[in-house]
Enzyme design. Structure first.
Site, PDB file in Angstrom:
ATOM      1  N   GLN A 108       0.846  -1.198   0.000  1.00 37.72           N
ATOM      2  CA  GLN A 108       0.000   0.000   0.000  1.00 37.72           C
ATOM      3  C   GLN A 108       0.880   1.246   0.000  1.00 37.72           C
ATOM      4  O   GLN A 108       0.377   2.359  -0.054  1.00 37.72           O
ATOM      5  CB  GLN A 108      -0.878  -0.002   1.251  1.00 37.72           C
ATOM      6  CG  GLN A 108      -1.805  -1.193   1.316  1.00 37.72           C
ATOM      7  CD  GLN A 108      -2.405  -1.340   2.711  1.00 37.72           C
ATOM      8  OE1 GLN A 108      -3.394  -0.708   3.050  1.00 37.72           O
ATOM      9  NE2 GLN A 108      -1.796  -2.180   3.524  1.00 37.72           N
ATOM     10  N   HIS A 126      -1.474   1.509  -4.280  1.00 39.79           N
ATOM     11  CA  HIS A 126      -1.742   2.943  -4.162  1.00 39.79           C
ATOM     12  C   HIS A 126      -0.797   3.795  -4.999  1.00 39.79           C
ATOM     13  O   HIS A 126      -0.665   4.990  -4.762  1.00 39.79           O
ATOM     14  CB  HIS A 126      -1.694   3.362  -2.689  1.00 39.79           C
ATOM     15  CG  HIS A 126      -2.779   2.712  -1.864  1.00 39.79           C
ATOM     16  ND1 HIS A 126      -2.752   2.614  -0.492  1.00 39.79           N
ATOM     17  CD2 HIS A 126      -3.943   2.122  -2.233  1.00 39.79           C
ATOM     18  CE1 HIS A 126      -3.838   1.994  -0.052  1.00 39.79           C
ATOM     19  NE2 HIS A 126      -4.569   1.673  -1.092  1.00 39.79           N
ATOM     20  N   CYS A 137      -3.709  11.365 -21.315  1.00 42.10           N
ATOM     21  CA  CYS A 137      -3.495  10.047 -21.954  1.00 42.10           C
ATOM     22  C   CYS A 137      -3.025   8.996 -20.944  1.00 42.10           C
ATOM     23  O   CYS A 137      -2.886   7.838 -21.285  1.00 42.10           O
ATOM     24  CB  CYS A 137      -2.511  10.164 -23.122  1.00 42.10           C
ATOM     25  SG  CYS A 137      -0.788  10.349 -22.627  1.00 42.10           S
ATOM     26  N   CYS A 153       3.531  15.961 -20.228  1.00 36.39           N
ATOM     27  CA  CYS A 153       3.561  14.632 -20.847  1.00 36.39           C
ATOM     28  C   CYS A 153       4.442  14.625 -22.090  1.00 36.39           C
ATOM     29  O   CYS A 153       4.273  15.472 -22.980  1.00 36.39           O
ATOM     30  CB  CYS A 153       2.131  14.203 -21.201  1.00 36.39           C
ATOM     31  SG  CYS A 153       2.071  12.594 -22.018  1.00 36.39           S
ATOM     32  N   CYS A 156       1.822  13.681 -25.206  1.00 30.08           N
ATOM     33  CA  CYS A 156       0.765  14.579 -25.701  1.00 30.08           C
ATOM     34  C   CYS A 156       0.892  16.007 -25.175  1.00 30.08           C
ATOM     35  O   CYS A 156       0.113  16.882 -25.556  1.00 30.08           O
ATOM     36  CB  CYS A 156      -0.618  14.015 -25.382  1.00 30.08           C
ATOM     37  SG  CYS A 156      -1.007  14.028 -23.615  1.00 30.08           S
ATOM     38  N   GLY A 193       2.915  -4.651   8.908  1.00 34.06           N
ATOM     39  CA  GLY A 193       2.904  -3.198   9.112  1.00 34.06           C
ATOM     40  C   GLY A 193       1.732  -2.469   8.497  1.00 34.06           C
ATOM     41  O   GLY A 193       1.899  -1.357   8.000  1.00 34.06           O
ATOM     42  N   GLU A 221       1.471  -3.680  17.109  1.00 30.89           N
ATOM     43  CA  GLU A 221       0.149  -3.457  17.719  1.00 30.89           C
ATOM     44  C   GLU A 221      -0.852  -4.446  17.131  1.00 30.89           C
ATOM     45  O   GLU A 221      -0.744  -4.812  15.964  1.00 30.89           O
ATOM     46  CB  GLU A 221      -0.374  -2.050  17.368  1.00 30.89           C
ATOM     47  CG  GLU A 221       0.557  -0.915  17.720  1.00 30.89           C
ATOM     48  CD  GLU A 221       0.602  -0.662  19.212  1.00 30.89           C
ATOM     49  OE1 GLU A 221      -0.377  -1.027  19.895  1.00 30.89           O
ATOM     50  OE2 GLU A 221       1.632  -0.136  19.686  1.00 30.89           O
TER      51      GLU A 221
HETATM   52  P1  OAD Z   1      -1.320   2.839   8.876  1.00 34.42           P
HETATM   53  O1  OAD Z   1      -0.620   4.077   9.269  1.00 34.42           O
HETATM   54  O2  OAD Z   1      -2.810   2.853   8.905  1.00 34.42           O
HETATM   55  O3  OAD Z   1      -0.863   1.646   9.821  1.00 34.42           O
HETATM   56  C1  OAD Z   1       0.489   1.436  10.070  1.00 34.42           C
HETATM   57  C2  OAD Z   1       0.606   0.151  10.846  1.00 34.42           C
HETATM   58  O4  OAD Z   1       1.981  -0.121  11.004  1.00 34.42           O
HETATM   59  C3  OAD Z   1      -0.008   0.192  12.253  1.00 34.42           C
HETATM   60  O5  OAD Z   1      -0.786  -0.970  12.447  1.00 34.42           O
HETATM   61  C4  OAD Z   1       1.216   0.179  13.167  1.00 34.42           C
HETATM   62  O6  OAD Z   1       0.971  -0.528  14.391  1.00 34.42           O
HETATM   63  C5  OAD Z   1       2.203  -0.571  12.313  1.00 34.42           C
HETATM   64  N1  OAD Z   1       3.620  -0.309  12.612  1.00 34.42           N
HETATM   65  C6  OAD Z   1       4.202   0.790  13.139  1.00 34.42           C
HETATM   66  N2  OAD Z   1       5.522   0.628  13.226  1.00 34.42           N
HETATM   67  C7  OAD Z   1       5.803  -0.611  12.741  1.00 34.42           C
HETATM   68  C8  OAD Z   1       6.985  -1.363  12.564  1.00 34.42           C
HETATM   69  N3  OAD Z   1       8.195  -0.886  12.886  1.00 34.42           N
HETATM   70  N4  OAD Z   1       6.878  -2.594  12.038  1.00 34.42           N
HETATM   71  C9  OAD Z   1       5.666  -3.112  11.694  1.00 34.42           C
HETATM   72  N5  OAD Z   1       4.530  -2.442  11.840  1.00 34.42           N
HETATM   73  C10 OAD Z   1       4.582  -1.205  12.355  1.00 34.42           C
HETATM   74  O7  OAD Z   1      -0.767   2.437   7.449  1.00 34.42           O
HETATM   75  P2  OAD Z   1      -1.438   1.514   6.331  1.00 34.42           P
HETATM   76  O8  OAD Z   1      -2.125   0.362   6.926  1.00 34.42           O
HETATM   77  O9  OAD Z   1      -0.387   1.282   5.333  1.00 34.42           O
HETATM   78  O10 OAD Z   1      -3.697   5.077   1.577  1.00 34.42           O
HETATM   79  O11 OAD Z   1      -2.509   2.498   5.745  1.00 34.42           O
HETATM   80  C11 OAD Z   1      -3.236   2.083   4.639  1.00 34.42           C
HETATM   81  C12 OAD Z   1      -3.551   3.250   3.751  1.00 34.42           C
HETATM   82  O12 OAD Z   1      -4.167   4.280   4.527  1.00 34.42           O
HETATM   83  C13 OAD Z   1      -2.348   3.938   3.156  1.00 34.42           C
HETATM   84  O13 OAD Z   1      -1.816   3.262   2.043  1.00 34.42           O
HETATM   85  C14 OAD Z   1      -2.914   5.261   2.761  1.00 34.42           C
HETATM   86  C15 OAD Z   1      -3.807   5.564   3.952  1.00 34.42           C
HETATM   87  O14 OAD Z   1      -5.011   6.153   3.623  1.00 34.42           O
HETATM   88  C16 OAD Z   1      -3.647   6.040   0.622  1.00 34.42           C
HETATM   89  O15 OAD Z   1      -2.958   7.038   0.732  1.00 34.42           O
HETATM   90  C17 OAD Z   1      -4.504   5.758  -0.557  1.00 34.42           C
END
Ligand code: OAD
Length: 250
Positions: A108, A126, A137, A153, A156, A193, A221
Site C-alpha cells: 500500500q 496505491h 493520456c 507529458c 501529448c 505493518g 500493535e
Molecule cells: P497505517 O498508518 O494505517 O498503519 C500502520 C501500521 O503499522 C499500524 O498498524 C502500526 O501498528 C504498524 N507499525 C508501526 N511501526 C511498525 C513497525 N516498525 N513494524 C511493523 N509495523 C509497524 O498504514 P497503512 O495500513 O499502510 O492510503 O494504511 C493504509 C492506507 O491508509 C495507506 O496506504 C494510505 C492511507 O489512507 C492512501 O494514501 C490511498
C-alpha cells in the site's frame, strides 16, 4: 487466532516459511517505519502541509482544484524520501525473491522502498511517488531521484499528476484483481505493518485465509486483522524479518 508469539518468532512460522511455495506479502506504512517514514495512524502521522490536513492535500478533490499545490506537497515528500534508506524488512523481503516458487509483494506504500532493494513486480495498490502520469493520456513518467520532475507529458504535452491513489480515487485498474488472484492461490500470507482498516487492501488476508492459506501478521500493535491470523508476531518489521532471514535460510 491460534497463537501469539511475543517477542519471539514462532517455530510454526519458521516451519511454514520453509515449506511455503506460494507466498503473498502485504505491506503497509509500518514496513517503512523503521526507515523513518511516518505511518498514517497510531500517532505516526501528524502531517499537515501549509495548514492543510494530510487527507485534504492528498485528495482527488484537491487535485481538481489546485494541481500545483498537490505537486508541491508530493515534491516535498519525495525530497524527504531521498535521504531515507530501506530497512531490514525491505531487504529481507527482497531476499525472498527467488526463494519461493511464487512470491507476490503487494504494497500500500508509495515510497518505492521495496523496489529500491530489488523486489520485482511489486503490486502497488496505491501507486508510486516516483512516477507521474498524464492527466489526459495517462502515460506514466518516471521521476528521477537525482533530477527534475518532468513538467508535461512527453507524448501529448498535457499536464502530469502524481501517479498515486489520492483520497477519494479508485485503485489502479487490475492491481487489486491481480493481488486477489494471488491471495486466492497462496499457501502463506504475511501481513506486515498495516493497520488493516483500509479496504480493499485489507481484504487480501481474508481472501487468503478463506482459501486455506496460513496467515501471519507482523506488527507491534494488534489490528482488526489479528483475529483471523494463525500467528501474530508482535514486533517491528525490520527486527522480526531481519531475525527470520538471519536464522533461517533467508
Ligand atoms: P497505517 O498508518 O494505517 O498503519 C500502520 C501500521 O503499522 C499500524 O498498524 C502500526 O501498528 C504498524 N507499525 C508501526 N511501526 C511498525 C513497525 N516498525 N513494524 C511493523 N509495523 C509497524 O498504514 P497503512 O495500513 O499502510 O492510503 O494504511 C493504509 C492506507 O491508509 C495507506 O496506504 C494510505 C492511507 O489512507 C492512501 O494514501 C490511498
Amino acid at each position: 487466532m491460534n497463537s501469539v508469539a511475543t517477542p519471539n518468532i514462532s517455530a510454526e512460522l519458521r516451519r511454514r516459511l520453509d515449506a511455503a511455495k506460494r507466498v503473498l506479502v502485504l505491506t503497509g506504512a509500518g514496513v517503512s517505519a523503521e526507515s523513518g517514514v511516518p505511518t498514517f495512524r497510531g500517532g505516526g502521522n501528524s502531517a499537515t502541509w501549509k495548514g492543510l490536513p494530510f487527507e485534504i492535500i492528498s485528495s482527488g478533490a484537491m487535485l481538481e482544484r489546485d494541481l500545483p499545490a498537490v505537486w508541491e506537497w508530493f515534491d516535498h515528500r519525495r525530497d524527504k524520501l531521498k535521504t531515507i534508506q530501506p530497512n531490514a524488512a525491505h531487504h529481507a523481503i527482497a531476499s525472498w525473491q527467488d526463494r519461493f516458487h511464487e512470491l507476490t509483494v503487494v504494497t500500500q506504500n508509495i515510497d518505492g522502498l521495496h523496489q529500491r532493494v530489488g523486489s520485482r513486480n511489486v503490486v502497488e495498490l496505491h501507486g508510486n511517488i516516483w512516477r507521474a502520469r498524464c492527466t489526459v493520456c495517462r502515460l506514466a513518467h518516471e521521476i528521477p531521484m537525482d533530477g527534475d520532475r518532468p513538467e508535461a507529458c512527453g507524448e501529448c504535452g498535457n499536464s502530469l499528476r502524481p501517479d498515486v491513489v489520492l483520497f477519494g480515487e479508485m485503485l489502479p485498474q487490475g492491481a487489486f484483481e491481480f493481488a486477489s488472484q494471488r491471495a486466492l492461490g497462496c499457501d502463506l500470507c504475511l501481513v506486515i505493518g498495516t493497520s488493516g482498516i483500509v479496504y480493499p487492501a485489507a481484504s487480501l488476508p481474508e481472501v487468503a485465509k478463506s482459501a486455506g492459506a496460513f496467515v501471519c501478521e507482523i506488527n507491534p500493535e494488534p489490528t482488526p486483522l489479528s483475529r483471523l491470523c494463525d500467528v501474530v508476531v508482535t514486533g517491528r518489521a525490520g527486527e522480526v524479518l531481519g531475525q527470520l532471514t538471519t536464522d533461517s535460510r533467508g
